[in-house]
Design a protein around this motif. Structure first.
Motif, PDB file in Angstrom:
ATOM      1  N   ALA A 227      -4.897 -37.446 -35.538  1.00 22.04           N
ATOM      2  CA  ALA A 227      -5.921 -38.390 -35.058  1.00 22.04           C
ATOM      3  C   ALA A 227      -5.931 -39.648 -35.910  1.00 22.04           C
ATOM      4  CB  ALA A 227      -7.299 -37.723 -35.067  1.00 22.04           C
ATOM      5  N   ALA A 228      -5.775 -39.488 -37.223  1.00 19.99           N
ATOM      6  CA  ALA A 228      -5.751 -40.646 -38.115  1.00 19.99           C
ATOM      7  C   ALA A 228      -4.534 -41.520 -37.861  1.00 19.99           C
ATOM      8  CB  ALA A 228      -5.769 -40.177 -39.568  1.00 19.99           C
ATOM      9  N   VAL A 229      -3.385 -40.923 -37.673  1.00 21.68           N
ATOM     10  CA  VAL A 229      -2.148 -41.681 -37.417  1.00 21.68           C
ATOM     11  C   VAL A 229      -2.262 -42.494 -36.138  1.00 21.68           C
ATOM     12  CG1 VAL A 229       0.289 -41.421 -36.786  1.00 21.68           C
ATOM     13  CG2 VAL A 229      -0.633 -40.186 -38.764  1.00 21.68           C
ATOM     14  N   GLU A 230      -2.850 -41.920 -35.102  1.00 22.85           N
ATOM     15  CA  GLU A 230      -2.965 -42.630 -33.830  1.00 22.85           C
ATOM     16  C   GLU A 230      -3.894 -43.839 -33.940  1.00 22.85           C
ATOM     17  OE1 GLU A 230      -1.141 -42.159 -31.223  1.00 22.85           O
ATOM     18  OE2 GLU A 230      -0.162 -40.438 -32.159  1.00 22.85           O
ATOM     19  N   ALA A 231      -4.880 -43.780 -34.844  1.00 22.07           N
ATOM     20  CA  ALA A 231      -5.879 -44.846 -34.924  1.00 22.07           C
ATOM     21  C   ALA A 231      -5.604 -45.864 -36.013  1.00 22.07           C
ATOM     22  CB  ALA A 231      -7.260 -44.223 -35.172  1.00 22.07           C
ATOM     23  N   ALA A 279       3.551 -42.458 -34.326  1.00 16.89           N
ATOM     24  CA  ALA A 279       2.405 -42.438 -33.415  1.00 16.89           C
ATOM     25  C   ALA A 279       2.911 -42.353 -31.983  1.00 16.89           C
ATOM     26  CB  ALA A 279       1.559 -43.691 -33.609  1.00 16.89           C
ATOM     27  N   ALA A 280       2.013 -42.042 -31.056  1.00 17.57           N
ATOM     28  CA  ALA A 280       2.404 -41.883 -29.660  1.00 17.57           C
ATOM     29  C   ALA A 280       2.968 -43.171 -29.069  1.00 17.57           C
ATOM     30  CB  ALA A 280       1.204 -41.402 -28.838  1.00 17.57           C
ATOM     31  N   ASP A 281       2.544 -44.336 -29.598  1.00 18.75           N
ATOM     32  CA  ASP A 281       3.034 -45.609 -29.069  1.00 18.75           C
ATOM     33  C   ASP A 281       4.326 -46.070 -29.741  1.00 18.75           C
ATOM     34  OD1 ASP A 281       2.156 -46.334 -31.573  1.00 18.75           O
ATOM     35  OD2 ASP A 281       0.577 -47.691 -30.878  1.00 18.75           O
ATOM     36  N   GLY A 282       4.940 -45.203 -30.551  1.00 19.61           N
ATOM     37  CA  GLY A 282       6.223 -45.539 -31.172  1.00 19.61           C
ATOM     38  C   GLY A 282       6.126 -46.151 -32.556  1.00 19.61           C
TER      39      GLY A 282
END
Length: 397
Positions: A227-231, A279-282
């Motif tokens: 969750a932290a990595v994505e944000a 992250a999910a966006d690369g």
């Protein structure tokens, strides 16, 4: 010396880091401490018109070339007035900042005259003296400030003068702090690392958010870390990186490509680690893993994370130094000691057990970075100091 050096680990963390690609446009009133993302081209000249640099009399230099010379005073020009043309053989009384009248090319200060009407000019100078010419500082169409400039009060003043109302700035780095430990989750021990590091991150200009404390199991920790990595743009963890049975951070990340865990020759804070997660966006999000001991976590943050935040923001960073007030013994590793400033700007270690005392840290102006010379470091030697904004020694932030 056992372990990597502090400099080695700092280079490892910063290797390949590039400034974030996005930018924000903000009004000047919100731009203090931000970094320009693009050159700012002046739309107004500075000064915007020829004006008097002193109170005095506007004259033609050729008419007062052989003082003393007496001239009638044809009027007064104040700042904000429209200046009338200067009649030949006359003077105009003029105030600082007022537009220079057409025909005048010299302002004679009051001190060089009788100050009366007619005025007696007792001393003269070449044409152009005490006149600030339009665009002599910055001309409209020129670049006033370059991309990468850190915006302080002086820079904001210049941007206002050249007509900028808003500017493109590099983004605030999004920082996530994930503390670990069952004793924190269960409330047995307050989580002091999160507020300390969040405050240090905000002092460095980051937008900082806590994602913890995380439990002492790899799955639960990994969920909060994800969750932290994505944000975030950078993630800092505390605790769980030594060699114990419940070192959850190391257990969860040791098999990740590119992650490093190991000793750094520093005290406190020997266990360290770093890497990056996708992250999910690369995006590749840097992750810095710090020890859980409060002073070690704070020292590691100032040593390693603050330079990383600056690198991501594209803003300049350099170590801050101060001379030692007294000799300090050194060993085979870098030692971080809480210290206070003397009146002469020298820094002196506080007596006490520095490795674990939060009370001692709270009494300090900064942390001294004592180099691993293996011998006594003499008084007067410049040493790196680590401090957050608000410290009297300034900050590398």
């Amino acid at each position: 010396m056992v372990g990597a050096t502090v400099e080695d680990h700092r280079r490892r963390i910063l290797a390949g880091v590039e400034p974030l690609g996005r930018s924000d446009t903000v009004p000047l009133g919100e731009a203090l401490g931000r970094v320009l993302a693009a050159d700012v081209v002046a739309t107004l000249s500075v000064p915007p018109f020829d004006h008097a640099a002193m109170d005095g009399f506007a004259v033609r230099a050729a008419e007062v070339a052989a003082p003393p010379v007496e001239l009638p005073v044809a009027g007064v020009v104040a700042a904000g007035d429209d200046a009338p043309p200067l009649p030949r053989g006359a003077a105009l009384r003029i105030m600082t900042g007022a537009p220079v009248p057409p025909g005048a090319d010299l302002v004679v200060p009051f001190e060089w005259t009788s100050g009366t009407d007619p005025v007696r000019v007792l001393r003269t100078a070449d044409a152009g003296r005490h006149v600030r010419c339009e665009g002599e500082d910055v001309r409209a169409g020129e670049s006033a400030l370059a991309a990468g400039t850190l915006l302080g009060p002086a820079q904001l003043g210049l941007l206002t003068s050249v007509g900028a109302a808003s500017v493109a700035v590099r983004p605030r780095v999004r920082l996530a702090v994930v503390s670990t430990g069952a004793e924190l989750v269960e409330g047995q021990v307050p989580d002091s690392n999160s507020p300390t590091l969040l405050a240090a991150g905000r002092a460095a200009g980051a937008d900082a958010v806590a994602y913890g404390p995380a439990p002492d199991d790899p799955a639960g920790f990994r969920a909060q870390l994800t969750a932290a990595v994505e944000a975030a743009d950078v993630v800092v963890t505390t605790g769980g990186i030594s060699a114990g049975d419940h070192d959850v951070v190391k257990a969860a990340l040791a098999d990740e490509d590119g992650f490093w865990f190991g000793p750094v020759a520093m005290k406190p804070g020997r266990p360290q680690g770093c890497g990056a997660l996708a992250a999910a966006d690369g995006r590749r999000v840097p992750v810095v893993t710090l020890p859980g001991t409060p002073i070690a976590a704070y020292a590691g943050f100032l040593l390693y994370v603050v330079p990383l935040l600056h690198a991501l923001a594209g803003s300049p960073w350099r170590p801050v130094t101060a001379p030692l007030a007294a000799p300090v013994p050194a060993g085979d590793r870098t030692v971080l000691l809480p210290g206070v400033l003397d009146d002469d700007g020298r820094i002196r270690p506080l007596p006490g057990h520095a490795g674990h005392s939060q009370r001692l840290l709270a009494a300090a102006d900064a942390l001294l970075v004592v180099p691993p010379t293996g011998r006594l470091v003499p008084a007067g030697t410049p040493v790196e100091v680590l401090a957050s904004v608000g410290s009297p020694v300034g900050s590398p932030v």
